[in-house]
Design a protein around this motif. Structure first.
Motif, short mmCIF file in Angstrom:
data_model
loop_
_atom_site.label_atom_id
_atom_site.label_comp_id
_atom_site.label_asym_id
_atom_site.label_seq_id
_atom_site.Cartn_x
_atom_site.Cartn_y
_atom_site.Cartn_z
N TRP A 191 0.85 -1.18 0.00
CA TRP A 191 0.00 0.00 0.00
C TRP A 191 0.89 1.24 0.00
CZ3 TRP A 191 -1.18 -4.61 2.01
CH2 TRP A 191 -2.47 -5.12 1.79
N LEU A 192 0.69 2.12 -0.96
CA LEU A 192 1.51 3.32 -1.13
C LEU A 192 0.70 4.55 -0.73
CD1 LEU A 192 2.88 2.42 -4.66
CD2 LEU A 192 4.12 2.19 -2.49
N THR A 193 1.34 5.48 -0.04
CA THR A 193 0.67 6.72 0.37
C THR A 193 1.58 7.91 0.11
OG1 THR A 193 -0.53 5.55 2.13
CG2 THR A 193 -0.39 7.95 2.30
N VAL A 194 1.01 8.95 -0.48
CA VAL A 194 1.73 10.22 -0.66
C VAL A 194 0.89 11.30 0.00
CG1 VAL A 194 2.68 11.89 -2.27
CG2 VAL A 194 2.73 9.46 -2.84
N ASP A 195 1.47 11.99 0.96
CA ASP A 195 0.78 13.08 1.66
C ASP A 195 1.11 14.43 1.02
OD1 ASP A 195 -0.64 11.67 3.70
OD2 ASP A 195 1.29 11.29 4.67
N GLY A 196 0.15 15.31 0.98
CA GLY A 196 0.33 16.67 0.49
C GLY A 196 -0.32 17.65 1.43
N ASP A 208 -0.23 21.65 -1.70
CA ASP A 208 0.78 20.68 -2.19
C ASP A 208 0.03 19.47 -2.72
OD1 ASP A 208 2.92 19.01 -2.70
OD2 ASP A 208 3.34 18.58 -0.58
N ASN A 209 -0.06 19.35 -4.04
CA ASN A 209 -0.83 18.28 -4.66
C ASN A 209 -0.03 16.97 -4.66
OD1 ASN A 209 -2.44 16.64 -6.26
ND2 ASN A 209 -3.02 18.31 -7.62
N ARG A 213 3.05 13.40 -7.72
CA ARG A 213 4.14 12.58 -7.16
C ARG A 213 3.77 11.10 -7.15
NH1 ARG A 213 4.89 14.39 -1.73
NH2 ARG A 213 3.22 15.94 -1.92
N LEU A 214 2.50 10.81 -6.84
CA LEU A 214 2.06 9.41 -6.89
C LEU A 214 2.13 8.87 -8.31
CD1 LEU A 214 0.81 6.94 -5.42
CD2 LEU A 214 -1.43 7.87 -6.05
N HIS A 285 9.96 9.66 -4.10
CA HIS A 285 8.85 10.49 -4.58
C HIS A 285 8.04 11.07 -3.43
CE1 HIS A 285 9.32 9.48 -8.87
NE2 HIS A 285 9.71 8.29 -8.43
N GLY A 286 8.58 11.00 -2.24
CA GLY A 286 7.92 11.61 -1.10
C GLY A 286 6.80 10.79 -0.52
N GLY A 287 6.81 9.47 -0.77
CA GLY A 287 5.74 8.62 -0.28
C GLY A 287 6.23 7.57 0.69
#
Length: 383
Positions: A191-196, A208-209, A213-214, A285-287
């Protein structure tokens, strides 16, 4: 046969047992094997949401020092869904076929093995059944938990661990006997998560979209070539199975974006190695990445065990089974910790489908094949 595998299959089908299964279906199986001299141990494991699960270990001891052959399977089934031509948990004979949920996957194979047991004398050796109620689900409280119970019984002198194990999964493709499984690929879900930062689309500099990045992360992951396959395995594959933002507004930049991967991998990798590789890409990628490793790849290399299975199949059907590692995972991934394990069973064309059905003659032939396999395995010299 002194026990009809078709009738035994009907009795098992008639017990609803959607995963995780407990109760009546295990009562029926116990009633089948106790008259044959089996000691039956039943365990309830775990709590909701992944439990409770019922597991059964039945063992009939042979002479002291004799070989121990185990048959493994599961009594739980997937939900039947809609659109059946007959009640999914009421076995129905129509023509040459027997219909019902679990007919193929895999109550029919369990019934065939029980029928085979009726013609195997106790002095041939030790025989056991390793049966779970949670193979189709998370398997958290299924065969892995039952193996620990078996180890405890063996340590207390109430049994022994098997020398060889046959899993009755439906491995045949076009006709009974054309394929056996000598291994399986491993499986990991990530499970991948990218916060903005949420904000108004007209003021992107104040937000911050996370979606771009995802997308970049997934593009890099989708481009990976994990390998070209190995001696006994097809190439590993990484599949993107879900993308989720959950943003109901058209004028809001979301605060988070998520995705899910599934990787089926061969013996060139470990689950943790792949998790580490994906996690590194996610981090660039910041995730972040959260993983569940369902099982590692394994193989029982061709040898005496696969040869005796092939001989039994050829004798009863005239078909030479292909040795394969294709398909999904099974509980063989846990059982390999005990002993060499091979999978062989019915045709899989209707498993998990509506109107699941098995040819009744296949059940009878499979019972004869299982009898030959068990007798040959018990006579095989110890390693």
């Amino acid at each position: 046969m002194s026990a009809d595998p078709v009738v035994l299959t009907e009795r098992l089908i008639d017990c609803p047992s959607v995963t995780p299964a407990t109760g009546s279906v295990f009562d029926v199986l116990q009633a089948m094997v106790v008259p044959m001299g089996f000691a039956v141990h039943r365990y309830i494991e775990g709590e909701a949401p992944d439990g409770p699960v019922e597991n059964l270990f039945a063992i009939r001891q042979g002479p002291a020092g004799s070989r121990h052959f185990a048959f493994a399977g599961h009594l739980d089934v997937v939900p039947p869904g809609q659109g059946w031509s007959s009640a999914p948990f009421t076995a129905e004979r129509r023509g040459e076929l027997l219909y019902g949920r679990g007919a193929v996957d895999m109550k029919g194979a369990i019934a065939a093995f029980v029928a085979a047991l009726a013609d195997i004398p106790q002095d041939a050796g030790t025989i056991s059944l390793i049966i779970t109620g949670d193979e189709e689900g998370p398997a958290r409280y299924g065969t892995a938990a039952l193996i620990e119970r078996m180890r405890a019984l063996a340590g207390a002198g109430e049994g022994s661990l098997p020398d060889l194990c046959l899993v009755g999964e439906p491995t045949s493709v076009n006709r009974l006997g054309d394929m056996m499984k000598i291994g399986r690929r491993g499986s990991v879900n990530i499970w991948l998560t990218v916060d903005g930062a949420q904000g108004h689309v007209a003021y992107p500099h104040l937000a911050d979209n996370p979606i771009p990045r995802l997308i970049a992360m997934l593009a890099e992951l989708d481009a990976l070539v994990l390998d070209e396959g190995s001696d006994w395995f097809q190439p590993s594959n990484l599949e993107i199975t879900d993308i989720e933002v959950g943003n109901p507004a058209t004028n809001v930049i979301p605060a988070q974006a998520r995705a899910r991967l599934s990787i089926r991998f061969n013996d060139l990798h470990t689950g943790q190695g792949l998790v580490d590789r994906v996690s590194a890409i996610a981090s660039r990628h910041g995730g972040t990445a959260r993983a569940v490793i369902s099982g590692e790849s394994f193989i029982t290399l061709p040898g005496d065990f696969s040869s005796l299975i092939a001989h039994a199949v050829e004798t009863e059907t005239g078909v030479t089974p292909e040795l394969s590692t294709t398909g999904g995972t099974s509980d063989a991934r846990f059982l390999r910790a005990l002993c060499p394990v091979v999978e062989f069973g019915l045709c899989n064309a209707t498993m998990h489908k509506k109107d699941e059905a098995v040819a009744m003659e296949d059940l009878r032939v499979l019972a004869r094949i299982y009898r030959r396999i068990a007798l040959a395995a018990l006579q095989q010299p110890s390693a």
